[in-house]
Write an enzyme that holds these catalytic residues in place. Structure first.
Site, PDB file in Angstrom:
ATOM      1  N   LEU A 164       2.946 -39.625 -42.837  1.00 52.15           N
ATOM      2  CA  LEU A 164       1.817 -40.488 -42.507  1.00 52.15           C
ATOM      3  C   LEU A 164       2.296 -41.885 -42.120  1.00 52.15           C
ATOM      4  O   LEU A 164       3.091 -42.491 -42.832  1.00 52.15           O
ATOM      5  CB  LEU A 164       0.853 -40.595 -43.692  1.00 52.15           C
ATOM      6  CG  LEU A 164       0.304 -39.272 -44.240  1.00 52.15           C
ATOM      7  CD1 LEU A 164      -0.802 -39.547 -45.260  1.00 52.15           C
ATOM      8  CD2 LEU A 164      -0.211 -38.373 -43.126  1.00 52.15           C
ATOM      9  N   ARG A 188      -0.030 -56.331 -43.557  1.00 47.77           N
ATOM     10  CA  ARG A 188       0.779 -57.310 -44.292  1.00 47.77           C
ATOM     11  C   ARG A 188       2.153 -57.536 -43.664  1.00 47.77           C
ATOM     12  O   ARG A 188       2.840 -58.489 -44.004  1.00 47.77           O
ATOM     13  CB  ARG A 188       0.947 -56.847 -45.756  1.00 47.77           C
ATOM     14  CG  ARG A 188      -0.254 -57.192 -46.613  1.00 47.77           C
ATOM     15  CD  ARG A 188      -0.093 -56.618 -47.996  1.00 47.77           C
ATOM     16  NE  ARG A 188      -0.243 -55.172 -47.998  1.00 47.77           N
ATOM     17  CZ  ARG A 188       0.104 -54.392 -49.012  1.00 47.77           C
ATOM     18  NH1 ARG A 188       0.645 -54.908 -50.083  1.00 47.77           N
ATOM     19  NH2 ARG A 188      -0.075 -53.087 -48.936  1.00 47.77           N
ATOM     20  N   GLY A 217      -8.627 -42.552 -44.150  1.00 44.89           N
ATOM     21  CA  GLY A 217      -7.999 -42.229 -45.427  1.00 44.89           C
ATOM     22  C   GLY A 217      -6.876 -41.215 -45.279  1.00 44.89           C
ATOM     23  O   GLY A 217      -6.705 -40.600 -44.225  1.00 44.89           O
ATOM     24  N   GLY A 232       5.553 -42.711 -44.166  1.00 48.53           N
ATOM     25  CA  GLY A 232       6.607 -43.195 -43.270  1.00 48.53           C
ATOM     26  C   GLY A 232       7.249 -44.501 -43.713  1.00 48.53           C
ATOM     27  O   GLY A 232       8.214 -44.964 -43.100  1.00 48.53           O
ATOM     28  N   GLU A 267      -7.528 -42.930 -58.260  1.00 47.19           N
ATOM     29  CA  GLU A 267      -7.099 -44.167 -57.607  1.00 47.19           C
ATOM     30  C   GLU A 267      -7.388 -45.356 -58.519  1.00 47.19           C
ATOM     31  O   GLU A 267      -8.372 -45.342 -59.271  1.00 47.19           O
ATOM     32  CB  GLU A 267      -7.819 -44.345 -56.270  1.00 47.19           C
ATOM     33  CG  GLU A 267      -7.334 -43.407 -55.191  1.00 47.19           C
ATOM     34  CD  GLU A 267      -5.837 -43.520 -54.952  1.00 47.19           C
ATOM     35  OE1 GLU A 267      -5.379 -44.588 -54.530  1.00 47.19           O
ATOM     36  OE2 GLU A 267      -5.120 -42.538 -55.207  1.00 47.19           O
ATOM     37  N   LYS A 309      34.289 -57.089 -24.295  1.00 46.42           N
ATOM     38  CA  LYS A 309      33.105 -56.299 -23.943  1.00 46.42           C
ATOM     39  C   LYS A 309      33.504 -55.246 -22.920  1.00 46.42           C
ATOM     40  O   LYS A 309      34.141 -55.580 -21.914  1.00 46.42           O
ATOM     41  CB  LYS A 309      32.029 -57.207 -23.345  1.00 46.42           C
ATOM     42  CG  LYS A 309      30.745 -56.477 -23.065  1.00 46.42           C
ATOM     43  CD  LYS A 309      30.061 -56.900 -21.768  1.00 46.42           C
ATOM     44  CE  LYS A 309      30.810 -56.454 -20.542  1.00 46.42           C
ATOM     45  NZ  LYS A 309      30.081 -56.657 -19.276  1.00 46.42           N
ATOM     46  N   TYR A 359      38.353 -64.128 -23.183  1.00 45.34           N
ATOM     47  CA  TYR A 359      37.255 -63.215 -22.895  1.00 45.34           C
ATOM     48  C   TYR A 359      37.780 -62.060 -22.050  1.00 45.34           C
ATOM     49  O   TYR A 359      38.291 -62.275 -20.940  1.00 45.34           O
ATOM     50  CB  TYR A 359      36.125 -63.934 -22.137  1.00 45.34           C
ATOM     51  CG  TYR A 359      35.070 -62.955 -21.682  1.00 45.34           C
ATOM     52  CD1 TYR A 359      34.368 -62.184 -22.611  1.00 45.34           C
ATOM     53  CD2 TYR A 359      34.776 -62.776 -20.329  1.00 45.34           C
ATOM     54  CE1 TYR A 359      33.418 -61.257 -22.204  1.00 45.34           C
ATOM     55  CE2 TYR A 359      33.817 -61.854 -19.919  1.00 45.34           C
ATOM     56  CZ  TYR A 359      33.155 -61.093 -20.870  1.00 45.34           C
ATOM     57  OH  TYR A 359      32.224 -60.175 -20.464  1.00 45.34           O
ATOM     58  N   ASN A 372      50.481 -58.548 -23.034  1.00 40.39           N
ATOM     59  CA  ASN A 372      50.221 -59.745 -23.835  1.00 40.39           C
ATOM     60  C   ASN A 372      49.290 -60.675 -23.057  1.00 40.39           C
ATOM     61  O   ASN A 372      49.625 -61.101 -21.950  1.00 40.39           O
ATOM     62  CB  ASN A 372      51.548 -60.446 -24.145  1.00 40.39           C
ATOM     63  CG  ASN A 372      51.351 -61.523 -25.201  1.00 40.39           C
ATOM     64  OD1 ASN A 372      50.380 -62.280 -25.150  1.00 40.39           O
ATOM     65  ND2 ASN A 372      52.265 -61.607 -26.146  1.00 40.39           N
ATOM     66  N   ALA A 394      46.631 -67.272 -24.579  1.00 40.60           N
ATOM     67  CA  ALA A 394      45.459 -68.017 -25.042  1.00 40.60           C
ATOM     68  C   ALA A 394      44.646 -68.520 -23.857  1.00 40.60           C
ATOM     69  O   ALA A 394      45.205 -68.969 -22.855  1.00 40.60           O
ATOM     70  CB  ALA A 394      45.913 -69.199 -25.892  1.00 40.60           C
TER      71      ALA A 394
HETATM   72  C1  UD1 Z   1      -1.826 -44.233 -51.653  1.00 41.76           C
HETATM   73  C2  UD1 Z   1      -2.341 -43.199 -52.646  1.00 41.76           C
HETATM   74  C3  UD1 Z   1      -2.089 -43.719 -54.057  1.00 41.76           C
HETATM   75  C4  UD1 Z   1      -0.611 -43.962 -54.249  1.00 41.76           C
HETATM   76  C5  UD1 Z   1      -0.095 -44.943 -53.178  1.00 41.76           C
HETATM   77  C6  UD1 Z   1       1.407 -45.012 -53.254  1.00 41.76           C
HETATM   78  C7  UD1 Z   1      -4.269 -42.086 -51.626  1.00 41.76           C
HETATM   79  C8  UD1 Z   1      -5.745 -42.009 -51.582  1.00 41.76           C
HETATM   80  N1  UD1 Z   1      -3.769 -43.008 -52.456  1.00 41.76           N
HETATM   81  O1  UD1 Z   1      -2.598 -45.401 -51.816  1.00 41.76           O
HETATM   82  O2  UD1 Z   1      -2.529 -42.742 -55.029  1.00 41.76           O
HETATM   83  O3  UD1 Z   1      -0.366 -44.492 -55.547  1.00 41.76           O
HETATM   84  O4  UD1 Z   1      -0.441 -44.465 -51.871  1.00 41.76           O
HETATM   85  O5  UD1 Z   1       1.874 -45.998 -52.386  1.00 41.76           O
HETATM   86  O6  UD1 Z   1      -3.615 -41.322 -50.964  1.00 41.76           O
HETATM   87  N2  UD1 Z   1      -2.451 -43.687 -43.823  1.00 41.76           N
HETATM   88  C9  UD1 Z   1      -2.790 -43.103 -42.631  1.00 41.76           C
HETATM   89  N3  UD1 Z   1      -4.097 -43.043 -42.285  1.00 41.76           N
HETATM   90  C10 UD1 Z   1      -5.089 -43.510 -43.081  1.00 41.76           C
HETATM   91  C11 UD1 Z   1      -4.728 -44.114 -44.295  1.00 41.76           C
HETATM   92  C12 UD1 Z   1      -3.409 -44.179 -44.655  1.00 41.76           C
HETATM   93  O7  UD1 Z   1      -1.925 -42.641 -41.884  1.00 41.76           O
HETATM   94  O8  UD1 Z   1      -6.259 -43.403 -42.701  1.00 41.76           O
HETATM   95  C13 UD1 Z   1      -1.034 -43.742 -44.205  1.00 41.76           C
HETATM   96  C14 UD1 Z   1      -0.489 -45.158 -44.251  1.00 41.76           C
HETATM   97  O9  UD1 Z   1       0.146 -45.503 -43.032  1.00 41.76           O
HETATM   98  C15 UD1 Z   1       0.538 -45.073 -45.372  1.00 41.76           C
HETATM   99  C16 UD1 Z   1       0.006 -43.970 -46.274  1.00 41.76           C
HETATM  100  O10 UD1 Z   1      -0.919 -43.243 -45.500  1.00 41.76           O
HETATM  101  O11 UD1 Z   1       1.807 -44.656 -44.899  1.00 41.76           O
HETATM  102  C17 UD1 Z   1      -0.662 -44.518 -47.522  1.00 41.76           C
HETATM  103  O12 UD1 Z   1      -1.763 -45.314 -47.172  1.00 41.76           O
HETATM  104  P1  UD1 Z   1      -2.162 -46.606 -47.992  1.00 41.76           P
HETATM  105  O13 UD1 Z   1      -3.375 -47.171 -47.377  1.00 41.76           O
HETATM  106  O14 UD1 Z   1      -0.980 -47.483 -48.181  1.00 41.76           O
HETATM  107  O15 UD1 Z   1      -2.559 -45.939 -49.397  1.00 41.76           O
HETATM  108  P2  UD1 Z   1      -2.607 -46.665 -50.799  1.00 41.76           P
HETATM  109  O16 UD1 Z   1      -3.927 -47.284 -50.950  1.00 41.76           O
HETATM  110  O17 UD1 Z   1      -1.419 -47.470 -51.008  1.00 41.76           O
HETATM  111 MG    MG Z   2       0.147 -48.338 -49.795  1.00 44.60          MG
END
Ligand code: UD1
Ligand code: MG
Length: 464
Positions: A21, A28, A90, A115, A167, A347, A362, A373, A376
């Protein structure tokens, strides 16, 4: 860099697929570059996660991204596939985005990874896959967090079996007191995964489809779920530039130990040496203080890289010496026992064994023969403002100090070029060439000049 993996993928009997993912906005990170492409040791961090999956011989690897990152992430992760999540609804919704790509993967272990957790180890994933094959429908990777705030909590029963994940935002006080946190990494029974994931709703504090709900749903059907533990270090997530620097520092520390313990290199001051993901050092290489290895460097046995040198895209062959204060750029090939000294830049140039360029030089787009050789201040003038040209210097040639070699030009084997020459024509083998203004000397001329000038100065003072 990672040490040889200590498990046998053949020990797993069922096929593996992995969904990574990475569609989160990474707000951030405050960057125009997708978070999963932020570099660690000069390489996009998601590639480390793919590396961790590689020993499991995954049949399919699908990276889930937002629409605006499909192209850049796709290019970086190829041949792994890309699936696009249109809206960020999500983690469960993100996994669903990969369903089409996995339509013919109906049996075995389906991993979900993030990821942005580059330190995950293949051994941990193998443990999870083995537990999954042992009968668990869902295996979740947990860790004891120093500060669990914000993480999902793994709720287990008295036997340690996993019951559900809650969560942080949705958790009660008692649940928040649980230290065992969800890392986000899961191994699912592929035969059951999609039916369970389809049933996940968004009735929660964030209004998102939580993948974590899959555990409660599986349990309600009488399926077993398990938790595997790893260290918090292994599950370090990178969310900001501060995290990125922290991850880099950890990676560098581990890489330095690897250089000394596994590769057999000598590092005079390990903390000041900077590696890239693909640096290769052979046995008994010595590396002085404050050396930077950019991408694509190989240093062969017994070579010495002296302090404050910067290397990138080059090879330093056995017993060669480089630096201090040398810069090797892409295409530099320093032959056996050759020497590159202080303030020398190389290079796209090869130095045959025993060639020397010890000071202030260079060498660009050049071939330097065995034992030649280079004095310099020698400069290969390789660029005419439009095109690059090559300089060829034969074996045992001697280039006097402060020589400009205007390319394309060839200096024959054993030829000698006088210091201060500007060489625009080829020099045959064994010839002596001098290409500078002839020296004129006037006897007593210096003294006469001094007398005339002092008189002039005195006359001017008088008139003031
Ligand atoms: C998630 C977990 C949480 C865990 C935490 C660990 C869920 C609901 N919660 O929370 O239990 O403790 O990670 O770091 O899974 N992403 C998508 N698409 C989306 C949302 C997220 O690809 O719609 C990917 C983000 O890029 C990321 C990963 O999923 O790589 C986690 O998403 P993030 O929003 O960081 O989840 P957390 O709230 O940290
Ligand atoms: Mg996270």
């Amino acid at each position: 860099m990672s040490d040889p993996v200590k498990f046998d993928p053949a020990a797993l009997s069922e096929p593996v697929a992995a969904v990574l993912l990475g569609a989160g906005l990474g707000t951030r990170m405050k960057s125009d570059r997708p978070k999963v492409l932020q570099p660690l040791a000069g390489r996009p961090m998601i590639l480390y996660v793919l590396d961790a999956v590689a020993p499991l011989e995954a049949e399919r690897r699908v990276v889930v991204v937002g629409p605006e990152m499909a192209e850049s992430v796709g290019a970086a992760v190829a041949p792994a596939e890309i699936a696009v999540q249109r809206e960020r609804l999500g983690t469960a919704d993100a996994v669903k985005a990969a369903r089409e790509a996995l339509r013919d993967f109906g049996r075995g272990t389906l991993f979900v990874l993030f990821g942005d957790t580059p330190f995950i180890r293949p051994e941990t994933l193998a443990d999870m896959a083995a537990t999954r094959e042992g009968g668990a429908a869902v295996v979740v990777l947990g860790f004891e967090a120093e500060d669990p705030t914000g993480y999902g909590r793994l709720i287990t029963d008295e036997t340690g079996a996993l019951i559900r994940i809650v969560e942080h935002r949705d958790a009660s006080e008692a649940e928040r007191a649980v230290r065992l946190c969800n890392s986000g990494v899961m191994a699912l029974d592929a035969a059951r995964a999609w039916a369970l994931i389809e049933r996940i709703d968004n009735q929660n504090a964030k209004g998102e489809y939580y993948l974590t709900d899959v555990v409660g749903l599986a349990r309600a059907e009488g399926l077993s779920c398990a938790a595997i533990r790893a260290s918090e270090d292994e599950l370090l997530g990178v969310d900001s530039k501060v995290d990125l620097a922290d991850a880099e520092a950890r990676w560098q520390r581990a890489r330095r130990l690897h250089a000394m313990a596994e590769e057999g290199a000598v590092l005079s001051d390990p903390a000041s040496v900077w590696f890239s993901w693909d640096t290769i050092l052979d046995r008994d290489v010595t590396v002085g203080q404050n050396v930077v290895f950019g991408p694509g460097v190989r240093v062969e046995a017994g070579a010495s890289i002296k302090p404050f040198s910067h290397l990138e895209g080059c090879v330093v062959k056995a017993g060669a010496e480089v630096g201090p204060y040398a810069r090797l750029r892409p295409g530099a090939d320093i032959g056996e026992g050759a020497r590159i000294g202080n303030f020398v830049e190389v290079k796209n140039a090869t130095l045959a064994p025993g060639a020397k360029a010890n000071h202030l030089t260079y060498l660009g787009d050049a071939a330097v023969g065995e034992g030649a050789n280079i004095g310099a201040g020698t400069i290969t003038c390789n660029y005419d403002g439009y095109l690059k040209h090559r300089t060829i210097i034969g074996p045992k040639a001697f280039i006097g100090s402060n020589t400009a070699l205007v390319a394309p030009v060839e200096i024959g084997a054993g030829a000698v070029v006088g210091a201060g020459s500007t060489v625009t024509q080829d020099v045959p083998a064994d010839a002596l060439t001098v290409a500078r203004g002839a020296q004129t000397t006037v006897a007593g001329g210096g003294k006469r000049l001094a007398e005339r000038k002092s008189a002039e100065k005195a006359a001017r003072k008088k008139g003031e």
